[in-house]
Design an enzyme around this catalytic site. Structure first.
Site, PDB file in Angstrom:
ATOM      1  N   LYS A 112       0.817  -1.215   0.000  1.00 53.55           N
ATOM      2  CA  LYS A 112       0.000   0.000   0.000  1.00 53.55           C
ATOM      3  C   LYS A 112       0.851   1.266   0.000  1.00 53.55           C
ATOM      4  O   LYS A 112       0.383   2.324  -0.405  1.00 53.55           O
ATOM      5  CB  LYS A 112      -0.979  -0.023   1.173  1.00 53.55           C
ATOM      6  CG  LYS A 112      -2.032  -1.103   0.990  1.00 53.55           C
ATOM      7  CD  LYS A 112      -3.131  -1.070   2.005  1.00 53.55           C
ATOM      8  CE  LYS A 112      -4.221  -2.075   1.659  1.00 53.55           C
ATOM      9  NZ  LYS A 112      -3.823  -3.487   1.895  1.00 53.55           N
TER      10      LYS A 112
HETATM   11  C1  LIG Z   1      -4.450  -4.604   1.285  1.00 53.25           C
HETATM   12  C2  LIG Z   1      -3.682  -5.887   1.214  1.00 53.25           C
HETATM   13  C3  LIG Z   1      -4.042  -6.925   0.315  1.00 53.25           C
HETATM   14  C4  LIG Z   1      -5.269  -6.848  -0.577  1.00 53.25           C
HETATM   15  O1  LIG Z   1      -5.139  -5.887  -1.606  1.00 53.25           O
HETATM   16  P1  LIG Z   1      -6.411  -5.359  -2.401  1.00 53.25           P
HETATM   17  O2  LIG Z   1      -5.940  -4.245  -3.260  1.00 53.25           O
HETATM   18  O3  LIG Z   1      -7.389  -4.906  -1.342  1.00 53.25           O
HETATM   19  O4  LIG Z   1      -6.958  -6.512  -3.192  1.00 53.25           O
HETATM   20  C5  LIG Z   1      -3.236  -8.052   0.255  1.00 53.25           C
HETATM   21  N1  LIG Z   1      -2.151  -8.177   1.067  1.00 53.25           N
HETATM   22  C6  LIG Z   1      -1.784  -7.219   1.943  1.00 53.25           C
HETATM   23  C7  LIG Z   1      -0.592  -7.440   2.797  1.00 53.25           C
HETATM   24  C8  LIG Z   1      -2.523  -6.038   2.051  1.00 53.25           C
HETATM   25  O5  LIG Z   1      -2.148  -5.084   2.936  1.00 53.25           O
END
Ligand SMILES: *Cc1c(COP(=O)(O)O)cnc(C)c1O
Length: 462
Positions: A112
């Protein structure tokens, strides 16, 4: 570039407006009116460039009306300078044609950061130019909140308030939210669970006096600027394995469908992606839907890959928009049906989805076994989300097309599950090894909308 809503009833906006607004007024999600494409030659020319230069080439057509060229280059440079790896998103080989794309070298050790760090800089520049400031409020079960805090800390056009459920996030996650010392960062530990935090945020957005008074803004994963930032690493990974002269496939541990949807955009831009594989844990609404069982909500079951414990994937609406031939009215109707539990996908739309997407589901035991197997056979210690991806990727791998699995978080963010699976304690990277010594700053607050709003009003900068 103009931006339109998936439900077809909201005004068209510029990139900057769509970014600052987030959700469209008709309840839909913003998308570019046309997806720009890159030629074979343009994609070939990306090979070997620094990540920041690839980022500029891929994103520029989307933002060019809202930012100047030099301004945007400087924004990208600031966004990724705090990463702990020069490649930003390095590729590692697991076996003969399976690769891991490491997306956890940012400040909070999860993918993220790629989007959030960029959006922080974009907000700051856009707001400064407007002579404006905003209050960012978000709810988190862990990863999103820390990524938002790291992205907006110290930016003077923004105050950021993150609500998390008191006592229900991991210690690493909590400390990442409570140890930044910047005065515009406010961590609120709510006496409630994650749903309570999310409901409070939703109520604040619906309280128009409050919303306008503090200039509330949201940065959750439906913001198109976040999706756009994630398109870049599909390009950087694919060209380093020989694209556009060779096809590649991706497997993506999926919750809200934001990360994998970025891969779909990359494919539509001309990157030769063979398959996009959705990997879910036991919260498997997307796997059920892509298997032809319709899109019906179930109960969320807590798992050892908590960032994927989601039963309604907000960004899936964007994939449906394209699968239904860009028919906003059809999407609006499906979303109405979702309020009553779910809907069946038309045959034509299912065929369109299957042109790009495959899917798989992984149990808790399989996740633990995959962490152990990956350590024993590829010498990599992976987080539980990444393990879900690796398992599904192995089931979908074709001999002649390289498979790239997205490694979405660092194993040290989820030490309990990793240690249970492997017997190894994953250490934090050295640049944050003092996380446990840094002083914490947090306000414990009742699960009460009035109390939370009063606290926010009393703590924003004038
Ligand atoms: C947010 C997240 C996901 C999922 O990603 P999306 O974009 O919501 O599909 C997977 N793994 C981790 C570690 C995350 O923080």
């Amino acid at each position: 570039m103009k931006y339109i809503s998936t439900r077809g009833q909201a005004p068209e906006l510029t990139f900057e407006e769509a970014m600052l607004t987030g959700l469209a007024r008709d309840g839909g999600l913003y998308l570019p009116a046309e997806i720009p494409t890159m030629s074979q030659d343009e994609i070939t020319a990306l090979a070997g460039l620094p990540y920041e230069e690839i980022a500029f080439c891929v994103m520029w057509p989307y933002v060019s009306g809202s930012f100047a060229e030099d301004e945007f280059k400087a924004i990208i440079a600031r966004a990724y300078e705090g990463f702990g790896h020069d490649a930003r998103a390095p590729l590692k080989q697991l076996n003969e044609n399976h690769f891991l794309l490491e997306l956890f070298h940012g400040p909070t050790l999860a993918f993220k950061d790629f989007a959030m760090q960029l959006i922080g800089q974009l907000f700051q520049v856009a707001l400064k130019r407007r002579g404006d400031r905003v209050t960012i409020v978000g709810a988190t079960s862990g990863d999103t909140g820390s990524a938002a805090i790291e992205a907006f800390r110290g930016l003077d056009a923004v105050d950021v308030f993150i609500l998390f459920p008191h006592g229900r996030v991991s210690e690493v996650q909590r400390r990442q939210m409570t140890t930044p010392a910047d005065s515009n960062v406010h961590a609120l530990a709510v006496d409630g669970d994650f749903d309570d935090c999310q409901a409070a945020v939703k109520d604040m957005f619906n309280d128009f006096d409050f919303r306008d008074g503090v200039k509330l803004a949201g940065v959750n994963s439906i913001n198109f600027a976040r999706v756009l930032a994630q398109v870049v690493y599909y390009f950087s990974a694919a060209v380093s394995l020989g694209a556009p002269h060779r096809n590649v496939s991706f497997t993506v541990p999926t919750g809200n469908f934001g990360d994998i949807f970025a891969g779909y955009i990359a494919k539509r831009m001309g990157l030769p992606i063979d398959r996009l594989v959705v990997a879910t844990n036991q919260n498997d609404i997307l796997h059920r839907c892509l298997s032809g069982e319709g899109y019906f909500k179930g109960d969320t079951i807590p798992s050892i890959s908590p960032s994927m414990d989601i039963q309604v994937s907000s960004n899936f609406e964007r994939a449906l928009y394209y699968a239904y031939g860009e028919d906003g009215g059809a999407v609006a109707q499906l979303m109405d049906e979702l309020k009553n539990g779910g809907f069946n996908v038309s045959q034509g739309a299912m065929e369109a989805l299957r042109e790009s997407f495959d899917s798989g589901r992984v149990s808790e035991d399989e996740t633990l076994a995959t962490i152990k197997h990956t350590l024993d056979h590829s010498a990599e210690l992976v987080c539980p989300h990444t393990a879900v991806g690796i398992k599904v990727a192995e089931d979908h791998r074709a001999a002649d097309v390289p498979m790239i699995t997205l490694a979405t978080a660092h194993p040290a963010k989820f030490p309990a599950a990793v240690e249970k699976a492997s017997g190894m304690h994953p250490p934090l990277p050295s640049r944050m090894s003092d996380l446990y010594e840094r002083p914490e700053r947090v306000t414990r607050i009742a699960n009460d909308l009035g109390a939370i709003e009063d606290h926010i009003k009393g703590h924003i900068a004038e």
